[in-house]
Motif scaffolding. Sequence first.
Motif, PDB file in Angstrom:
ATOM      1  N   HIS A   6      92.237  65.719  27.051  1.00  0.00           N
ATOM      2  CA  HIS A   6      92.803  65.766  28.397  1.00  0.00           C
ATOM      3  C   HIS A   6      92.346  64.558  29.219  1.00  0.00           C
ATOM      4  N   ASP A  35      99.053  71.522  23.979  1.00  0.00           N
ATOM      5  CA  ASP A  35      98.809  70.890  25.282  1.00  0.00           C
ATOM      6  C   ASP A  35      99.531  69.551  25.393  1.00  0.00           C
ATOM      7  N   ARG A  86     102.037  70.736  28.106  1.00  0.00           N
ATOM      8  CA  ARG A  86     101.287  70.561  29.352  1.00  0.00           C
ATOM      9  C   ARG A  86     101.197  69.092  29.758  1.00  0.00           C
TER      10      ARG A  86
END
Length: 577
Positions: free
Chosen positions: A277, A349, A353
């Motif tokens: 991330h 993700d 995301r």
Amino acid sequence: FMQDINFWRPFVAIGIFAATLSASLSNLIGASRVLEAVSKDNLFGKLLQPINRFSRAGNPIAAVIVTWFTVQCIILINKLNLIAQITSVFFLLSYFAINLACLSLTLTSAPNFRPSFKYFSGKTTSIGMIGCIVMMFVINPLYAAITIIMCLLLVIALHIRSPPVRWGSISQALIFHQVRKYLLLLDSRKDHVKYWRPQFLLMVSNPRSCVPLISFVNDLKKSGLYILGHVKVGSIDEFETDPVLDEYPLWLKLLDKLKVKAFVEVTLAPTVRDGLHQLSRIAGLGAMKPNTILFGFFDDEIPNDFFENNVIYHNLRDILLRGNVFLSLREDNSKRVFAREEYVSMLYDSVFRLQKNVCVARHFHLFNKDMMVASNSSYIDVWPINFFCPQISITNIDNCWLFLMQLACVLHMVPAWKHSTKVRVFMCVDSKIKDVSLLRRQWEQILQMLRIDATIRVVIWDHVTSPLDQSLTDVRVDSIPQSPDSKSSESESMNETNLSVDESPQRFILSTHYLQSVNVLIQEHSHNTSVMFMYLPPPPACPSEYLVYLERLDVLTKNLPPTLLVHGINPVTSTTL
């Protein structure tokens, strides 16, 4: 005249001799010091090494002797006017270089450049440059031209050799200034699909085991951004200083060895997922951000150490950091820093995301570019069908389908690949489908509109799909879209791309036998395949299905050639261009 008015006539001769001797000694000692500095910097290799050896108490004895001998050779010309012209031209060239350096530092706005000369400015240094060049040609145009050519050849030779010196290069300051200026002009809001190019963030667990993959992605980037991302698991509280500071120079040295055009981003995070991330947000600068995240495959194979038998990486192989070998490979699977569930969650993700295109690479330890170039008869294979949901893939030309084609085309545009490989696109159909030839022609038309040079191979796979409790025969050719441009919105495209097996119009259960049959089918058509592009089904949203999803990918891609599973979510090309 001076002798006539002097108190004692010989004083004039003594003064001239003293002034000449003083100027000669100052030039002789100054030139010898410059020669000694050039020798210490090893700019000319072994040629000037003896000069640096023969010196005592800080006095460059050998440099003085060589300089004196050079001066004597010039004096033997025995023409004072000629000698004066030569020395004047060289002095003016050196003053031109000083003015040029000062002007460059002024343009770069280097904060440490603070000249104390009261009348210094960009204008005065420009006038000095122009004046030096003009006077050189006024004194002697031929000598001026020869001197400039000699200086340029010397600069080119030093640039080619790239000696490891640390006295600072003005080129780095100029590059920084220009890059900063143009990065500010690069606006992500003005991006257009016709200027799209792959910009990769390659997540590297250990570079020792993925040297071939790093080199392959360097070919695949097509002049785009290429970042190697590495996550060091831990907390800053566990160390006295940031461990990334110690590792980063070694990563840069690795890039020099690999000879790839890439950047490195290393971060410290509690988990690999958190590190992903961080890297997806901070990697790149300004509008230059990665649009595609590339992962290695999670399997139980013990990684190969490509540093072991290659002398190129000898200096990096046994480096110790804090008592441990730098990026040592795991000897068994118990030393993994993350689990299977975390790996699939990173895929999820990245797609949903972080909104990035995702690629998963497997079997690239088998990739050998040198063998591919030598064979001159290998293939780039593309399987643009979602084998987890095959009943709609034949009629679904979505962004993922186009992304597969785009990556294969980009790779084939690289000179080494263009002359050694051909692109094959495999169309899997049932023998009961009507108008297969028309279906093939429509695919060929799409490839032609996209200007992709590829051949389509029709694969009949009744023996693979017949055990499934569904039918793949009810396909209407006229329902095939020409491109995603004709879709009403991007959300519709995403809905089609992310259609799961359980939501499909003709529900069926993916069995291990079916996936094994698909794997065998692909192997039968993968002779002389250098690399394979396959459709990556979207990861499931439910964590309880993560292990099943990864197991299915493992069965699907087992024992295949180097394979790149691809899932695209954003438009990368258009038939309207």
